[in-house]
Motif scaffolding. Structure first.
Motif, PDB file in Angstrom:
ATOM      1  N   LYS A  33       0.851  -1.253  -0.112  1.00 28.70           N
ATOM      2  CA  LYS A  33      -0.107  -0.162   0.016  1.00 28.70           C
ATOM      3  C   LYS A  33       0.704   1.316  -0.020  1.00 28.70           C
ATOM      4  CE  LYS A  33      -2.447   0.728   3.703  1.00 28.70           C
ATOM      5  NZ  LYS A  33      -3.646   0.876   4.785  1.00 28.70           N
ATOM      6  N   PHE A  34       2.036   1.347   0.890  1.00 32.61           N
ATOM      7  CA  PHE A  34       2.843   2.327   0.944  1.00 32.61           C
ATOM      8  C   PHE A  34       3.909   2.439   0.079  1.00 32.61           C
ATOM      9  CE2 PHE A  34       0.315   2.326   5.073  1.00 32.61           C
ATOM     10  CZ  PHE A  34      -0.437   3.698   4.742  1.00 32.61           C
ATOM     11  N   ASP A  35       3.940   2.236  -1.216  1.00 28.36           N
ATOM     12  CA  ASP A  35       4.891   2.091  -1.916  1.00 28.36           C
ATOM     13  C   ASP A  35       5.291   3.352  -2.787  1.00 28.36           C
ATOM     14  OD1 ASP A  35       2.543   2.875  -3.685  1.00 28.36           O
ATOM     15  OD2 ASP A  35       3.072   1.084  -5.315  1.00 28.36           O
ATOM     16  N   SER A  36       4.809   4.547  -2.394  1.00 27.63           N
ATOM     17  CA  SER A  36       5.198   5.941  -3.035  1.00 27.63           C
ATOM     18  C   SER A  36       4.804   6.069  -4.212  1.00 27.63           C
ATOM     19  CB  SER A  36       6.507   6.267  -2.651  1.00 27.63           C
ATOM     20  OG  SER A  36       6.989   6.161  -1.354  1.00 27.63           O
ATOM     21  N   SER A  37       4.018   5.082  -4.823  1.00 31.14           N
ATOM     22  CA  SER A  37       3.691   5.208  -6.182  1.00 31.14           C
ATOM     23  C   SER A  37       2.224   4.821  -6.530  1.00 31.14           C
ATOM     24  CB  SER A  37       4.756   4.187  -6.930  1.00 31.14           C
ATOM     25  OG  SER A  37       4.535   4.120  -8.158  1.00 31.14           O
ATOM     26  N   PHE A  38       1.797   3.606  -7.402  1.00 34.09           N
ATOM     27  CA  PHE A  38       0.617   3.422  -7.888  1.00 34.09           C
ATOM     28  C   PHE A  38      -0.341   2.981  -6.658  1.00 34.09           C
ATOM     29  CE2 PHE A  38      -2.374   0.825 -10.691  1.00 34.09           C
ATOM     30  CZ  PHE A  38      -2.483   1.496 -11.646  1.00 34.09           C
ATOM     31  N   ASN A  39       0.103   2.019  -5.828  1.00 29.26           N
ATOM     32  CA  ASN A  39      -0.876   1.823  -4.834  1.00 29.26           C
ATOM     33  C   ASN A  39      -1.114   2.846  -3.779  1.00 29.26           C
ATOM     34  OD1 ASN A  39      -1.248  -1.079  -5.361  1.00 29.26           O
ATOM     35  ND2 ASN A  39       1.158  -1.261  -4.594  1.00 29.26           N
ATOM     36  N   GLU A  40      -0.077   3.390  -3.674  1.00 25.90           N
ATOM     37  CA  GLU A  40      -0.305   4.650  -2.605  1.00 25.90           C
ATOM     38  C   GLU A  40      -1.193   5.730  -2.962  1.00 25.90           C
ATOM     39  OE1 GLU A  40       2.165   7.417   0.650  1.00 25.90           O
ATOM     40  OE2 GLU A  40       3.101   5.684  -0.377  1.00 25.90           O
ATOM     41  N   ALA A  41      -1.252   5.758  -4.281  1.00 27.58           N
ATOM     42  CA  ALA A  41      -2.143   7.002  -4.904  1.00 27.58           C
ATOM     43  C   ALA A  41      -3.502   6.528  -4.801  1.00 27.58           C
ATOM     44  CB  ALA A  41      -1.693   7.087  -6.355  1.00 27.58           C
ATOM     45  N   VAL A  42      -3.685   5.130  -4.926  1.00 27.93           N
ATOM     46  CA  VAL A  42      -5.020   4.471  -4.699  1.00 27.93           C
ATOM     47  C   VAL A  42      -5.539   4.739  -3.566  1.00 27.93           C
ATOM     48  CG1 VAL A  42      -6.475   2.538  -4.904  1.00 27.93           C
ATOM     49  CG2 VAL A  42      -5.130   2.974  -6.677  1.00 27.93           C
ATOM     50  N   PHE A  43      -4.699   4.635  -2.361  1.00 30.99           N
ATOM     51  CA  PHE A  43      -5.155   4.712  -1.052  1.00 30.99           C
ATOM     52  C   PHE A  43      -5.254   6.054  -0.850  1.00 30.99           C
ATOM     53  CE2 PHE A  43      -3.559   5.774   3.353  1.00 30.99           C
ATOM     54  CZ  PHE A  43      -4.536   5.361   4.011  1.00 30.99           C
ATOM     55  N   ARG A  44      -4.509   7.153  -1.087  1.00 33.51           N
ATOM     56  CA  ARG A  44      -4.517   8.441  -0.398  1.00 33.51           C
ATOM     57  C   ARG A  44      -5.687   9.169  -1.310  1.00 33.51           C
ATOM     58  NH1 ARG A  44      -1.022   9.501   3.052  1.00 33.51           N
ATOM     59  NH2 ARG A  44       0.930   8.141   3.176  1.00 33.51           N
ATOM     60  N   GLU A  45      -5.727   9.005  -2.652  1.00 34.82           N
ATOM     61  CA  GLU A  45      -6.750   9.661  -3.382  1.00 34.82           C
ATOM     62  C   GLU A  45      -7.925   8.852  -3.768  1.00 34.82           C
ATOM     63  OE1 GLU A  45      -4.585  10.863  -6.992  1.00 34.82           O
ATOM     64  OE2 GLU A  45      -2.925  11.445  -5.835  1.00 34.82           O
ATOM     65  N   ALA A 217       9.966  -0.083  -6.965  1.00 33.89           N
ATOM     66  CA  ALA A 217      11.267  -0.317  -7.253  1.00 33.89           C
ATOM     67  C   ALA A 217      11.909   1.126  -7.714  1.00 33.89           C
ATOM     68  CB  ALA A 217      11.728  -1.252  -8.294  1.00 33.89           C
ATOM     69  N   GLY A 218      10.869   2.145  -7.886  1.00 33.68           N
ATOM     70  CA  GLY A 218      11.344   3.373  -8.548  1.00 33.68           C
ATOM     71  C   GLY A 218      11.992   4.145  -7.472  1.00 33.68           C
ATOM     72  N   ASN A 219      11.817   3.451  -6.142  1.00 32.82           N
ATOM     73  CA  ASN A 219      12.549   4.388  -4.898  1.00 32.82           C
ATOM     74  C   ASN A 219      13.976   4.073  -4.889  1.00 32.82           C
ATOM     75  OD1 ASN A 219      10.280   5.538  -3.467  1.00 32.82           O
ATOM     76  ND2 ASN A 219       9.641   3.306  -2.898  1.00 32.82           N
ATOM     77  N   GLY A 220      14.495   2.765  -5.464  1.00 31.84           N
ATOM     78  CA  GLY A 220      15.973   2.644  -5.704  1.00 31.84           C
ATOM     79  C   GLY A 220      16.543   3.523  -6.742  1.00 31.84           C
ATOM     80  N   VAL A 221      15.758   3.729  -7.697  1.00 31.59           N
ATOM     81  CA  VAL A 221      16.269   4.677  -8.900  1.00 31.59           C
ATOM     82  C   VAL A 221      16.315   6.069  -8.390  1.00 31.59           C
ATOM     83  CG1 VAL A 221      15.491   5.824 -11.115  1.00 31.59           C
ATOM     84  CG2 VAL A 221      15.023   3.371 -10.865  1.00 31.59           C
ATOM     85  N   TYR A 222      15.372   6.236  -7.424  1.00 34.26           N
ATOM     86  CA  TYR A 222      15.570   8.012  -7.096  1.00 34.26           C
ATOM     87  C   TYR A 222      16.884   7.895  -5.893  1.00 34.26           C
ATOM     88  CZ  TYR A 222      10.570   7.375  -8.584  1.00 34.26           C
ATOM     89  OH  TYR A 222       9.702   7.163  -9.387  1.00 34.26           O
ATOM     90  N   ASP A 223      16.931   7.078  -5.357  1.00 32.50           N
ATOM     91  CA  ASP A 223      18.221   6.941  -4.195  1.00 32.50           C
ATOM     92  C   ASP A 223      19.431   7.265  -5.136  1.00 32.50           C
ATOM     93  OD1 ASP A 223      16.430   6.512  -2.157  1.00 32.50           O
ATOM     94  OD2 ASP A 223      16.746   4.549  -1.966  1.00 32.50           O
ATOM     95  N   ALA A 224      19.495   6.233  -6.366  1.00 35.15           N
ATOM     96  CA  ALA A 224      20.779   6.537  -7.119  1.00 35.15           C
ATOM     97  C   ALA A 224      20.891   7.718  -7.401  1.00 35.15           C
ATOM     98  CB  ALA A 224      20.629   5.328  -8.041  1.00 35.15           C
ATOM     99  N   ALA A 225      19.845   8.425  -8.031  1.00 36.81           N
ATOM    100  CA  ALA A 225      20.163   9.708  -8.753  1.00 36.81           C
ATOM    101  C   ALA A 225      20.452  10.828  -7.557  1.00 36.81           C
ATOM    102  CB  ALA A 225      18.706  10.150  -9.215  1.00 36.81           C
ATOM    103  N   ALA A 226      19.814  10.565  -6.406  1.00 36.98           N
ATOM    104  CA  ALA A 226      20.074  11.480  -5.356  1.00 36.98           C
ATOM    105  C   ALA A 226      21.544  11.369  -4.770  1.00 36.98           C
ATOM    106  CB  ALA A 226      19.124  11.092  -4.089  1.00 36.98           C
ATOM    107  N   GLU A 227      22.320  10.386  -5.057  1.00 40.61           N
ATOM    108  CA  GLU A 227      23.644  10.219  -4.518  1.00 40.61           C
ATOM    109  C   GLU A 227      24.548  10.767  -5.701  1.00 40.61           C
ATOM    110  OE1 GLU A 227      24.379   5.896  -3.919  1.00 40.61           O
ATOM    111  OE2 GLU A 227      22.874   6.075  -2.021  1.00 40.61           O
ATOM    112  N   ASN A 228      24.019  11.248  -6.694  1.00 44.17           N
ATOM    113  CA  ASN A 228      24.879  11.712  -7.739  1.00 44.17           C
ATOM    114  C   ASN A 228      24.490  13.087  -8.208  1.00 44.17           C
ATOM    115  OD1 ASN A 228      26.584   9.250  -9.132  1.00 44.17           O
ATOM    116  ND2 ASN A 228      24.604   8.623  -8.385  1.00 44.17           N
ATOM    117  N   SER A 229      25.685  14.072  -7.790  1.00 46.37           N
ATOM    118  CA  SER A 229      25.246  15.551  -8.138  1.00 46.37           C
ATOM    119  C   SER A 229      24.946  15.868  -9.561  1.00 46.37           C
ATOM    120  CB  SER A 229      26.482  16.471  -7.483  1.00 46.37           C
ATOM    121  OG  SER A 229      26.272  17.728  -7.958  1.00 46.37           O
ATOM    122  N   GLY A 230      23.923  16.662  -9.848  1.00 43.80           N
ATOM    123  CA  GLY A 230      23.700  16.895 -11.217  1.00 43.80           C
ATOM    124  C   GLY A 230      22.971  15.938 -12.063  1.00 43.80           C
TER     125      GLY A 230
END
Length: 337
Positions: A33-45, A217-230
């Motif tokens: 439910k709290f995947d910060s994505s598709f499921n969570e959007a269904v829950f919150r909205e 799994a997108g959270n892993g993508v965002y973590d990787a991006a956050a670790e790299n400046s620019g």
């Protein structure tokens, strides 16, 4: 006005209404439910506002894997729950099996079509929203390389990447859009480590902006991006701009929660209908997000340019190709190796 337009679109189905007493339920995908994505959007909205308005005991269920889809839907059906909302296209076979066994109950599936007289299928024009965020990525990239990470190697996911590539090429015909898929099965949507690793590959290859259509799994993508400046990331399904402020360039939102609320609301009003609904930019089914979390990353000039592109898609001046309706062919390069 925003929700009103979408609710009007949600009512545009030709079949006759089915009248049942609402006793609704939702079955999330295995990402939780709290995947910060598709499921969570269904829950919150969807779930939260439905409970606030109607106060009913809406049942939520979170299967551990797709292998449980049939059993969880059957459990809900045995309880007489209706409408039952199944979150995600991976529920397609399970909904077809269970709905056929319980013809007196209502089922709604998001992101897939099940052709049964007691099933409502809600689709989204992800390729339109992806085009818009692809243009955002190309405007932000200082060089000529951006990336895309998909959760599962399926045409439905490639559709996101193809729309993204079309939008990027609309801005810069010389840009390269690199693509990576996490998995060949649905486990990819929950594989945050896999998302991180695929994003790292793209960053090593020079990608400055990475768009993820990968569920949790997108959270892993965002973590990787956050670790790299620019390096910037683009979220999907729900508004994920807040996750890594300064890294999240924007989000391609699918208003799945509003769609879920709509199906339960229709049941309450006695207007629920089976059939297929398709929601795009014009119907406020998809969009890009600009808010306090990413305001500093996008100039006013860029904002105006993006909104002009958005308007041109709605008017038909810009035609975005649907990868899956084009024999799984993308009109621009989406580089997967």
């Amino acid at each position: 006005m925003y929700i009103k337009k979408l609710m009007i679109a949600l009512c545009a189905v030709v079949a006759a209404p089915l009248s049942f007493s609402a006793s609704p339920a939702v079955a999330y995908s295995e990402a939780g439910k709290f995947d910060s994505s598709f499921n969570e959007a269904v829950f919150r909205e969807g779930v939260a506002p439905y409970r606030a308005q109607y106060g009913h005991n809406l049942v939520e269920i979170e299967p551990a894997s797709p292998a449980e889809y049939v059993s969880v839907l059957t459990r809900l059906a045995e309880q007489g729950r209706s409408p039952i909302v199944a979150v995600g296209f991976s529920y397609g076979e399970a909904v077809a099996e269970v709905a056929s066994q319980y013809p007196d109950l209502q089922f709604t599936i998001l992101d897939s079509v099940v052709d049964l007289p007691n099933v409502q299928s809600i689709l989204f024009k992800e390729y339109e929203g992806s085009f818009v965020v692809g243009a955002v990525a190309a405007l932000k990239a200082k060089k000529n390389t951006i990336g895309f990470v998909g959760g599962v190697n399926l045409p439905f996911i490639t559709k996101f990447g193809c729309g993204y590539a079309q939008g990027a090429h609309y801005i810069n015909s010389n840009i390269q859009v690199l693509s990576r898929m996490i998995s060949d099965d649905f486990s990819g949507f929950a594989d945050t480590e896999g998302g991180y690793n695929k994003a790292a590959e793209l960053i090593d290859a020079g990608a400055e902006v990475i768009y993820a259509a990968a569920g949790g799994a997108g959270n892993g993508v965002y973590d990787a991006a956050a670790e790299n400046s620019g390096v910037y990331a683009i979220g999907v399904d729900s508004n994920q701009n807040f996750l890594h402020v300064g890294t999240m360039l924007t989000s391609m939102v699918k208003n799945v929660g509003v769609a879920a609320f709509g199906t339960w609301h229709e049941a309450e009003e006695g207007t629920w209908k089976p059939g297929v609904k398709v929601l795009g930019l014009a119907e406020n089914g998809v969009d890009w997000k600009l808010d306090i979390f990413n305001r500093d990353l996008i100039t006013v000039k860029q904002e105006k340019e993006i909104n002009k592109i958005r308007e041109d898609i709605i008017s038909g001046k810009i035609r975005v190709i649907d990868y899956t309706a084009n024999n799984n062919q993308c009109p621009v390069a989406l580089i997967s190796n």
